[in-house]
Design a protein around this motif. Structure first.
Motif, PDB file in Angstrom:
ATOM      1  N   UNK A  78      -3.371   3.086 -11.635  1.00 15.71           N
ATOM      2  CA  UNK A  78      -2.964   4.218 -12.484  1.00 15.71           C
ATOM      3  C   UNK A  78      -4.600   4.776 -13.563  1.00 15.71           C
ATOM      4  N   UNK A 137      -8.369  12.771  -8.360  1.00 14.82           N
ATOM      5  CA  UNK A 137      -8.103  12.115  -7.414  1.00 14.82           C
ATOM      6  C   UNK A 137      -8.014  12.439  -6.012  1.00 14.82           C
ATOM      7  N   UNK A 138      -8.331  11.997  -4.860  1.00 15.30           N
ATOM      8  CA  UNK A 138      -7.709  12.374  -3.958  1.00 15.30           C
ATOM      9  C   UNK A 138      -7.710  10.572  -2.507  1.00 15.30           C
ATOM     10  N   UNK A 139      -7.445  11.500  -1.427  1.00 15.26           N
ATOM     11  CA  UNK A 139      -7.594   9.729  -0.551  1.00 15.26           C
ATOM     12  C   UNK A 139      -8.403   9.514  -0.641  1.00 15.26           C
ATOM     13  N   UNK A 141      -1.247   9.750  -6.799  1.00 15.29           N
ATOM     14  CA  UNK A 141      -1.402  11.192  -7.249  1.00 15.29           C
ATOM     15  C   UNK A 141      -2.678  12.149  -7.076  1.00 15.29           C
ATOM     16  N   UNK A 156       3.669   5.895  -6.143  1.00 12.60           N
ATOM     17  CA  UNK A 156       3.058   7.639  -5.836  1.00 12.60           C
ATOM     18  C   UNK A 156       1.902   8.089  -6.013  1.00 12.60           C
ATOM     19  N   UNK A 176      -6.124  15.035   2.047  1.00  9.16           N
ATOM     20  CA  UNK A 176      -5.401  13.818   1.132  1.00  9.16           C
ATOM     21  C   UNK A 176      -3.503  13.728   1.632  1.00  9.16           C
ATOM     22  N   UNK A 205      -6.948  -4.355  -6.079  1.00  7.46           N
ATOM     23  CA  UNK A 205      -5.470  -4.035  -6.839  1.00  7.46           C
ATOM     24  C   UNK A 205      -5.061  -5.137  -7.072  1.00  7.46           C
ATOM     25  N   UNK A 243       0.692  -1.268  -0.177  1.00  8.14           N
ATOM     26  CA  UNK A 243      -0.027   0.266  -0.123  1.00  8.14           C
ATOM     27  C   UNK A 243       0.747   1.024   0.239  1.00  8.14           C
ATOM     28  N   UNK A 267      -6.011   8.101  -4.746  1.00  9.53           N
ATOM     29  CA  UNK A 267      -4.674   8.514  -4.791  1.00  9.53           C
ATOM     30  C   UNK A 267      -3.690   7.545  -5.037  1.00  9.53           C
ATOM     31  N   UNK A 268      -4.508   6.234  -4.503  1.00 12.70           N
ATOM     32  CA  UNK A 268      -3.620   4.963  -4.111  1.00 12.70           C
ATOM     33  C   UNK A 268      -2.331   4.498  -5.186  1.00 12.70           C
ATOM     34  N   UNK A 269      -1.159   5.143  -4.761  1.00 15.20           N
ATOM     35  CA  UNK A 269       0.213   4.515  -5.859  1.00 15.20           C
ATOM     36  C   UNK A 269      -0.369   3.167  -6.895  1.00 15.20           C
ATOM     37  N   UNK A 270      -1.277   2.021  -6.365  1.00 19.60           N
ATOM     38  CA  UNK A 270      -0.786   1.310  -6.845  1.00 19.60           C
ATOM     39  C   UNK A 270      -2.008   1.358  -8.283  1.00 19.60           C
ATOM     40  N   UNK A 281      -8.425  -3.151  -0.573  1.00 15.69           N
ATOM     41  CA  UNK A 281      -7.029  -2.372   0.670  1.00 15.69           C
ATOM     42  C   UNK A 281      -6.481  -1.074   0.237  1.00 15.69           C
ATOM     43  N   UNK A 282      -7.705  -0.314   0.672  1.00 17.47           N
ATOM     44  CA  UNK A 282      -7.710   0.951   0.373  1.00 17.47           C
ATOM     45  C   UNK A 282      -6.941   0.966   1.890  1.00 17.47           C
ATOM     46  N   UNK A 283      -6.081   2.663   2.172  1.00 18.85           N
ATOM     47  CA  UNK A 283      -5.694   3.199   2.749  1.00 18.85           C
ATOM     48  C   UNK A 283      -6.932   3.933   4.022  1.00 18.85           C
ATOM     49  N   UNK A 337     -12.122  -1.386  -8.174  1.00 19.37           N
ATOM     50  CA  UNK A 337     -10.730  -1.657  -8.970  1.00 19.37           C
ATOM     51  C   UNK A 337     -10.247  -2.878  -7.772  1.00 19.37           C
TER      52      UNK A 337
END
Lengths: 164, 164
Positions: B44, B60-62, A58, A56, A72, B155, A27, B39-42, B92-94, B153
């Motif tokens: 795109x 995009x945001x948290x 984004x 990263x 965020x 991951x 994560x 915003x998750x890095x995984x 698996x979102x933060x 989505x």
């Protein structure tokens, strides 16, 4: 006319080539950076900055404005360990084309609704908006003292130029 | 340790292959859609949904939360002509890992600051968060009555599944 069938078809192709390495990504962002960029359709932060899945956070919004991104960024730093911020605004931004008063008047006329309580965060100078947003994040006491770099992306040639 | 030299090197490569077609893209998104994603890095959104430069606004945001995106979506619809919204939250979102009280306590302990006035918009069920955010946008009077589709989505395999 909906994009939904196209999105689902494109996703099926993407998922068909999903690798074990991608499936195993943790994560927290591997490169410990949060990118804050405009939502503009012409800007793809991943392609323009060389980001792969897992690299990263984004964060994107109209203008790439910092005020909208504070929640965020706190989550990104406190829970997921990012320790650097990169801001990307861009040339020919829609936020350069209006003022709060103009947009509120349009909403009043077209929708018959009152948006006077909403700040849309437009700007008249893209260099200044980057400087202002770097400063806003630097001064926010709920954010860590991390490196913050601000760029302007040129939609005519794909190049980023450092502002601060 | 900063990503800046790497970002600048990657951008130089990107710009070196920037096409005339990309340079000529207009400001309004060609596919008239705004994507709201975490915003998750995984994740795109461009690769996972088949977006090219010029196609779509990407917000995009948290968590990919709607509340943070209203300002951007109004700008997207009123000034740049988007007429569809696609929401993408993910497994698996933060945002599933904490509560406002937990994060506020961490900030009090680690930074010595009071974040009691901030709502971080965590959630305990990713399907419900999509349903809630579709509803929030549908009910917002400052947004147009446009199709809104919500996905989760995964991951672990790159697939999107429609929720509503």
């Amino acid at each position: 006319m909906s994009v939904v069938p196209e999105f689902e078809a494109a996703n099926a192709k993407y998922a068909a080539h999903f690798t074990k390495e991608k499936a195993a990504l943790p994560m927290p962002p591997g490169r410990k950076v949060a990118v804050l960029a405009c939502m503009d359709a012409r800007l793809d932060p991943a392609r323009a900055l060389g980001l792969e899945e897992g690299d990263a956070h984004v964060i994107r919004n109209a203008g790439g404005r910092a005020l909208d991104a504070v929640r965020s960024l706190i989550v990104s730093q406190q829970l997921l360990g990012t320790r650097e911020i990169v801001i990307v605004h861009h040339t020919d931004c829609g936020m350069l084309t209006f003022t709060d008063d103009v947009l509120r008047a349009k909403i009043r006329q077209d929708l018959g609704k009152n948006a006077d309580g909403l700040a849309f965060l437009p700007f008249s100078d893209v260099r200044q908006s980057v400087v202002d947003d770097v400063k806003l994040l630097e001064e926010n006491e709920l954010l860590l003292d991390v490196p913050i770099t601000g760029y302007i992306y040129d939609v005519k040639n794909g190049q980023i130029k450092k502002v601060s």
